[in-house]
Design an enzyme around this catalytic site. Structure first.
Site, short mmCIF file in Angstrom:
data_model
loop_
_atom_site.label_atom_id
_atom_site.label_comp_id
_atom_site.label_asym_id
_atom_site.label_seq_id
_atom_site.Cartn_x
_atom_site.Cartn_y
_atom_site.Cartn_z
N SER A 30 0.82 -1.22 0.00
CA SER A 30 0.00 0.00 0.00
C SER A 30 0.85 1.26 0.00
CB SER A 30 -0.86 0.08 1.27
OG SER A 30 -1.74 -0.98 1.34
N HIS A 60 -2.95 1.47 -4.92
CA HIS A 60 -2.34 0.31 -5.57
C HIS A 60 -2.46 0.49 -7.08
CE1 HIS A 60 -1.94 -2.44 -2.04
NE2 HIS A 60 -2.72 -1.50 -1.56
N HIS A 78 -5.54 -8.51 -2.06
CA HIS A 78 -5.74 -8.74 -0.63
C HIS A 78 -6.97 -9.61 -0.39
CE1 HIS A 78 -3.50 -4.88 -0.73
NE2 HIS A 78 -2.94 -5.32 0.38
N TYR A 80 -8.93 -9.16 2.09
CA TYR A 80 -10.03 -8.30 2.55
C TYR A 80 -10.82 -7.67 1.40
CZ TYR A 80 -6.89 -4.27 1.82
OH TYR A 80 -6.04 -3.36 1.28
N GLU A 81 -10.22 -7.67 0.21
CA GLU A 81 -10.96 -7.13 -0.94
C GLU A 81 -12.05 -8.10 -1.39
OE1 GLU A 81 -8.27 -4.88 -3.92
OE2 GLU A 81 -6.94 -6.25 -2.87
N ALA A 108 2.91 -2.16 4.09
CA ALA A 108 2.72 -1.13 5.11
C ALA A 108 2.21 -1.86 6.35
CB ALA A 108 1.68 -0.12 4.63
N MET A 208 -2.21 -6.67 6.81
CA MET A 208 -3.32 -7.42 6.20
C MET A 208 -2.87 -8.16 4.94
SD MET A 208 -6.14 -4.38 6.48
CE MET A 208 -6.30 -3.37 7.96
N SER A 209 -1.57 -8.44 4.83
CA SER A 209 -1.08 -9.06 3.59
C SER A 209 0.11 -9.96 3.89
CB SER A 209 -0.68 -7.97 2.59
OG SER A 209 0.46 -7.27 3.06
N ASN A 232 2.34 3.51 11.01
CA ASN A 232 1.60 4.04 12.17
C ASN A 232 1.88 3.14 13.36
OD1 ASN A 232 -0.24 2.22 10.34
ND2 ASN A 232 -1.00 1.95 12.44
N HIS A 244 -6.47 5.43 6.96
CA HIS A 244 -5.80 4.93 5.74
C HIS A 244 -4.98 6.02 5.05
CE1 HIS A 244 -5.09 2.48 2.18
NE2 HIS A 244 -5.63 3.40 1.42
N1 HPA Z 1 -3.03 -2.57 11.07
C1 HPA Z 1 -3.21 -3.37 10.01
N2 HPA Z 1 -2.73 -3.13 8.82
C2 HPA Z 1 -2.02 -1.99 8.66
C3 HPA Z 1 -1.80 -1.11 9.71
C4 HPA Z 1 -2.33 -1.41 11.00
O1 HPA Z 1 -2.17 -0.68 11.99
N3 HPA Z 1 -1.04 -0.07 9.21
C5 HPA Z 1 -0.83 -0.35 7.91
N4 HPA Z 1 -1.41 -1.51 7.56
#
Ligand code: HPA
Length: 270
Positions: A30, A60, A78, A80-81, A108, A208-209, A232, A244
């Protein structure tokens, strides 16, 4: 995996223009896709590759870039998509069919480990699969001649190659930390309680990947390197809500550093 998976891999690989024999592939996470801008690689939109689903998430790009011994995927699929796990890992099988031996996965991630800070690049030492599923559930995938691509039960005791980590550490402009990446499905970010759980069971990063692709790459016998870009602090560590836009913004901030590292790695591995 579904029984047609081998045929799908064959169609995907056959639809990629001939003449490229990549040995090292990079998958950009991401907000990190800008790395391919201006590289002069041949760009193939995912939409032109048979069996590749269309990416849906913002930030993306959705192109496979090829040059010499290198392949760079700007964008990934992903879970989640809503993509089935077969689709999430299909590109790894297609890259293997082209000859890829080394896979560099970037993402990320949120920092669970409080010694990390946004903007840090962290080498993945190991992972926790907290996605509640595994891409290899179902028949062991076989090619069109019925030959399995890999073993039914496969070793996961050293997913992230120590030698590749050492090369990455030697090329980086600042010391890289190492940590354990925990994958949850998303798309909801985690709750503070979930982050405390991840910490208690040994996770340093959340995302998430990466875990499905790293699993597929090990099944196929590839060497894997994982690099997380901390965008983050994970939920509950600071009082700020997760956003995001912040993830994408911090990704952009470290993109040039990550680009330099990825390009140095590609040279070192060529
Ligand atoms: N959690 C899950 N996925 C992420 C995060 C997070 O804090 N930051 C970037 N991708």
């Amino acid at each position: 995996m579904k029984s047609d998976f081998g045929e799908r891999v064959k169609r995907a690989a056959a639809s990629i223009p001939a003449g490229f024999k990549p040995e090292t592939a990079v998958i950009l996470g991401s907000g990190l896709s800008g790395i391919v801008e201006g590289l002069g690689y041949r760009e193939i939109p995912f939409g032109e590759i048979a069996e590749f689903p269309k990416p849906t998430v913002q930030g993306h790009k959705g192109v496979l870039c090829l040059s010499g011994k290198n392949a760079i995927m700007a964008g990934r699929f992903h879970y989640y998509e809503g993509h089935p796990m077969d689709d999430v890992v299909l590109p790894i099988f297609a890259l293997k069919a082209l000859g890829v031996k080394n896979l560099i996965l970037t993402n990320a991630a949120g920092a669970v480990n409080e010694s990390y800070a946004p903007g840090d690049l962290v080498l993945i030492r190991d992972h926790l699969n907290l996605m509640g599923t595994n891409a290899f559930i179902g028949p062991n995938p076989a090619d069109s001649d019925g030959k399995p691509f890999g073993p039914r039960f496969f070793d996961m005791s050293s997913v992230y190659d120590q030698g590749l980590r050492a090369v990455a550490a030697s090329k980086a402009k600042r010391p890289l930390k190492e940590g354990v990446y925990a994958a949850l499905t998303g798309p909801a970010y985690e709750t503070p309680a979930e982050i405390r759980m991840v910490r208690a069971i040994g996770g340093d990063l959340v995302g998430m990947s990466t875990v499905p692709e790293a699993t597929a790459a090990r099944y196929l016998g590839m060497r894997v390197l994982g690099i997380s870009c901390v965008t983050n602090m994970a939920a509950g560590i600071s009082s700020a809500p997760l956003d995001h836009a912040e993830v994408v913004e911090v990704g952009k901030r470290v993109e040039s550093e990550l680009k330099a590292l990825v390009m140095d790695l590609l040279s070192a591995l060529a």
